[in-house]
Design a protein around this motif. Structure first.
Motif, PDB file in Angstrom:
ATOM      1  N   ILE A 175       8.968 -15.578 -15.555  1.00 13.21           N
ATOM      2  CA  ILE A 175      10.075 -16.177 -14.816  1.00 13.21           C
ATOM      3  C   ILE A 175      11.224 -15.199 -14.853  1.00 13.21           C
ATOM      4  O   ILE A 175      11.772 -14.950 -15.922  1.00 13.21           O
ATOM      5  N   PRO A 176      11.614 -14.591 -13.691  1.00 17.99           N
ATOM      6  CA  PRO A 176      11.043 -14.761 -12.362  1.00 17.99           C
ATOM      7  C   PRO A 176       9.676 -14.081 -12.251  1.00 17.99           C
ATOM      8  O   PRO A 176       9.348 -13.206 -13.058  1.00 17.99           O
ATOM      9  N   PRO A 177       8.891 -14.475 -11.237  1.00 15.77           N
ATOM     10  CA  PRO A 177       7.569 -13.885 -11.072  1.00 15.77           C
ATOM     11  C   PRO A 177       7.599 -12.593 -10.271  1.00 15.77           C
ATOM     12  O   PRO A 177       8.591 -12.256  -9.627  1.00 15.77           O
ATOM     13  N   GLY A 178       6.495 -11.885 -10.303  1.00 16.06           N
ATOM     14  CA  GLY A 178       6.331 -10.674  -9.514  1.00 16.06           C
ATOM     15  C   GLY A 178       4.904 -10.185  -9.633  1.00 16.06           C
ATOM     16  O   GLY A 178       4.065 -10.805 -10.292  1.00 16.06           O
ATOM     17  N   THR A 179       4.618  -9.066  -9.012  1.00 15.45           N
ATOM     18  CA  THR A 179       3.312  -8.429  -9.126  1.00 15.45           C
ATOM     19  C   THR A 179       3.517  -6.935  -9.271  1.00 15.45           C
ATOM     20  O   THR A 179       4.547  -6.395  -8.860  1.00 15.45           O
ATOM     21  N   ILE A 180       2.546  -6.270  -9.866  1.00 17.18           N
ATOM     22  CA  ILE A 180       2.612  -4.822 -10.050  1.00 17.18           C
ATOM     23  C   ILE A 180       1.447  -4.191  -9.304  1.00 17.18           C
ATOM     24  O   ILE A 180       0.294  -4.592  -9.467  1.00 17.18           O
ATOM     25  N   GLU A 181       1.765  -3.208  -8.475  1.00 18.65           N
ATOM     26  CA  GLU A 181       0.753  -2.463  -7.739  1.00 18.65           C
ATOM     27  C   GLU A 181       0.668  -1.054  -8.318  1.00 18.65           C
ATOM     28  O   GLU A 181       1.688  -0.474  -8.707  1.00 18.65           O
ATOM     29  N   VAL A 182      -0.550  -0.512  -8.365  1.00 16.86           N
ATOM     30  CA  VAL A 182      -0.751   0.840  -8.886  1.00 16.86           C
ATOM     31  C   VAL A 182      -1.316   1.701  -7.773  1.00 16.86           C
ATOM     32  O   VAL A 182      -2.375   1.406  -7.207  1.00 16.86           O
ATOM     33  N   ASP A 183      -0.577   2.775  -7.420  1.00 19.36           N
ATOM     34  CA  ASP A 183      -1.027   3.688  -6.371  1.00 19.36           C
ATOM     35  C   ASP A 183      -2.193   4.541  -6.868  1.00 19.36           C
ATOM     36  O   ASP A 183      -2.503   4.581  -8.067  1.00 19.36           O
ATOM     37  N   ALA A 184      -2.808   5.255  -5.917  1.00 22.73           N
ATOM     38  CA  ALA A 184      -3.947   6.112  -6.261  1.00 22.73           C
ATOM     39  C   ALA A 184      -3.575   7.166  -7.296  1.00 22.73           C
ATOM     40  O   ALA A 184      -4.420   7.585  -8.099  1.00 22.73           O
ATOM     41  N   ASP A 185      -2.307   7.614  -7.287  1.00 24.24           N
ATOM     42  CA  ASP A 185      -1.885   8.637  -8.243  1.00 24.24           C
ATOM     43  C   ASP A 185      -1.416   8.045  -9.567  1.00 24.24           C
ATOM     44  O   ASP A 185      -0.919   8.767 -10.433  1.00 24.24           O
ATOM     45  N   GLY A 186      -1.565   6.733  -9.712  1.00 22.17           N
ATOM     46  CA  GLY A 186      -1.172   6.074 -10.949  1.00 22.17           C
ATOM     47  C   GLY A 186       0.245   5.554 -10.978  1.00 22.17           C
ATOM     48  O   GLY A 186       0.653   4.923 -11.959  1.00 22.17           O
ATOM     49  N   THR A 187       1.026   5.798  -9.921  1.00 22.13           N
ATOM     50  CA  THR A 187       2.392   5.289  -9.865  1.00 22.13           C
ATOM     51  C   THR A 187       2.383   3.772  -9.803  1.00 22.13           C
ATOM     52  O   THR A 187       1.661   3.172  -9.003  1.00 22.13           O
TER      53      THR A 187
END
Length: 625
Positions: A175-187
């Motif tokens: 709280i608050p919510p979110g999401t984490i994305e990982v790029d091909a280079d690991g970012t």
């Protein structure tokens, strides 16, 4: 005392490493958050200033035990401040994960025999505290304080290394919510559903303080009025069994009431009430005694006032109250969400100038110094949890079309609800004694029209009322959850609505917007018959942009937009308040809809008035008469 006339309603611990992605087990017991203070039996030292600072880019700080030695870094960061805008390195601003703060602290030599604590006012959104090589505290939640008893790790007169690791990650179970994305280079990239920048770090003060072993551990105060007398009901908790003695002093220092025992009621004859715009504070002194000797003394400001929802009215001290003011943000250039006393004073001065009598802590608990200032100056506060973004049909405040359900095992689930419940516990534990706090808001713009909303929110409303039956409870309704589709509004005492007719809907067509807004508000009034507050209405405005036409983004359009809303408000019987979105322009994530932030402020980010500020001043100062 809070009276509801027409309709009755029925510290975390963690065993994994700080880099675990799992949500920690949450202690469901009582949360203690009595603020440290200097008293005859207590001392405190501010640890604000420059700290060594290091970004954990490889997520190796815990395994490599960065806390066990001086940080290998040339960077320094101020506390309190968010770190994102301090440095010219873009990778620091957008970093997703852990950072480390460190400094050396000396314990005052006079603290021998006392308990010693370190207290972190906020670590956004997760914090771990190390004293030397020892991990002493862990907390999830970016806007409420946590602390640790470090007596066994330190020595009076000696130095120790204090390290605080801070993590800014948001998931569907925070709280608050979110999401984490990982790029091909690991970012790693953080995505979130709230329309303000995800500033991170130690945005509020860090303290070292001492207290006796036998001490006052918590105080709860509620007030009522009996004729010309004030009634102050109190409950005091001590760390061990001890006698309790209470005295209440008026503003001149005169004792106006006393009591003995851990719980009771003190009567103040000829009481001076705490009023909006005319704050009056008494001082309650709670003393813990053993064998007749005082072991601890704690002072608490107390404002005597009543709050009541009666039909379609919101009453303070038995008198109808009309909210004027803002949704605000803790946001300013360079320091981000870092608490700043100069901005605190100036912001309240601007609110007084414009005729505002209230604000909502959108969308998280503000620094305790803000609440204390509101107490002293008679500003009414709607106090809100960090539960913003529980709506997968919205992205950054812009209407979207996401088909994913908000409430599901993969999105807002049981563990999200547990985190939300803990946020409510901590908010109320921290702010329950502030007379300025007149109402709890447990969420901003959730998907209250979606299946699963009632199952998610009903237990949270019940919890809020159990923790504090003395105040009304609300949530802030999003525009597309109408009175016909909303599934939870009947659980709450006051209808708080965010509406943007003339901006996101009927853009540039204020005549159509006026008709649609009035029909919307009348629908809520007729269905629920409860007080209505417009907690958000506004139009993005570029300061200095002008036009002879009703052109969105101009200062003229912002004024015309507000005037249209006000015409409608004045025709709605149940209407009890207007809080413009926003007090000042603020930073958001980048995007085509947000060029250098949200521009709905009636003041610029550096607090210069737009034309709308003068228009609001004319309206609100006349309403005050």
């Amino acid at each position: 005392m809070f009276h509801l006339s027409l309709f009755p309603f029925g510290n975390r611990s963690h065993e994994s490493t700080p880099h675990s992605r799992h949500v920690p087990h949450r202690r469901v017991g009582k949360v203690i958050m009595l603020k440290p203070q200097s008293s005859p039996t207590r001392e405190l030292v501010a640890l604000d200033g420059l700290w060594a600072f290091k970004v954990d880019r490889q997520r190796s700080g815990e395994s490599e035990r960065w806390f066990a030695a001086p940080l290998e870094t040339t960077l320094e960061a101020p506390v309190p401040a968010s770190y994102n805008d301090l440095f010219v390195d873009e990778s620091i601003r957008g970093h997703v994960g852990w950072v480390y703060y460190q400094r050396t602290v000396r314990v005052p030599r006079g603290w021998a025999g006392e308990r010693v604590f370190v207290r972190v006012e906020a670590a956004t959104h997760e914090g771990v505290v190390y004293v030397g090589d020892a991990r002493v505290a862990h907390h999830v939640g970016g806007y409420t304080p946590f602390e640790a008893d470090i007596t066994e790790q330190v020595t009076a007169g000696g130095e120790f290394r204090l390290t605080i690791a801070v993590n800014n990650e948001l998931t569907n179970e925070t709280i608050p919510p979110g999401t984490i994305e990982v790029d091909a280079d690991g970012t790693r990239r953080q995505r979130y559903m709230h329309d303000f920048y995800n500033y991170a770090g130690l945005a509020r003060s860090v303290w070292l303080y001492s207290a006796p072993a036998v001490r006052v551990d918590d105080i709860t105060v509620t007030t009522d009025v009996d004729g010309s007398a004030g009634l102050v009901a109190y409950a005091v908790e001590t760390t061990v069994d001890a006698d309790v003695r209470i005295s209440i002093r008026d503003a001149s220092g005169k004792v106006v009431g006393t009591a003995s025992g851990a719980a009771g009621t003190v009567r103040i004859d000829d009481v001076t009430l705490w009023q909006p715009g005319a704050a009056y504070l008494y001082t309650l002194v709670a003393e813990a005694l053993v064998d007749g000797a005082v072991t601890d003394s704690y002072s608490l400001p107390v404002g005597v006032r009543t709050v009541e929802v009666r039909g379609m009215q919101f009453l303070i001290n038995g008198t109808p109250f009309y909210f004027t003011g803002f949704g605000k943000h803790e946001d300013s250039p360079v320091r981000g969400k870092g608490h700043d006393t100069a901005y605190l004073v100036h912001d309240f001065q601007l609110m007084e100038w414009i005729g505002a009598n209230s604000f909502r802590t959108s969308h998280y608990p503000y620094a305790e110094e803000v609440m204390e200032f509101a107490d002293r100056h008679g500003i009414v506060v709607i106090d809100e949890t960090p539960a913003v973004g529980l709506n997968l049909s919205m992205g950054g405040g812009i209407f979207g079309g996401v088909k994913q359900s908000t409430f599901s095992p993969e999105t807002a689930n049981e563990r999200t609800q547990q985190a939300h419940a803990q946020a409510i516990r901590e908010l109320i534990a921290r702010d329950k004694n502030h007379p300025s706090v007149l109402m709890w808001s447990i969420s901003n713009e959730p998907a209250s029209n979606e299946q699963g909303a009632r199952e998610y929110f009903e237990p949270l409303v019940t919890l809020t009322r159990e923790l504090d039956p003395s105040r009304p409870v609300t949530f802030v309704n999003v525009m597309f959850a109408s009175h016909e589709s909303d599934l939870i509004a009947d659980l709450f005492d006051v209808m708080c609505l965010n509406r943007y007719y003339g901006w996101y809907v009927d853009t540039g067509d204020l005549a159509a917007a006026e008709k649609h807004l009035e029909a919307d508000l009348l629908g809520w009034q007729e269905k629920y018959g409860r007080p209505i507050i417009m907690t958000e209405y506004g139009a993005d405005t570029q300061a200095g942009l002008h036009s002879v036409f009703a052109a969105p983004w101009t200062e003229e359009y912002q004024v015309a937009y507000l005037e249209m809303n006000h015409r409608v408000f004045d025709r709605i019987e149940a209407f009890v308040g207007e809080q413009v979105w926003n007090f000042a322009d603020f930073q958001t994530s980048a995007g085509v809809f947000r060029v250098d932030g949200n521009k709905k402020g009636v003041f610029t980010r550096d607090r210069r008035p737009k034309a709308a500020a003068h228009a609001l001043r004319s309206r609100w100062t006349s309403l005050a008469k």
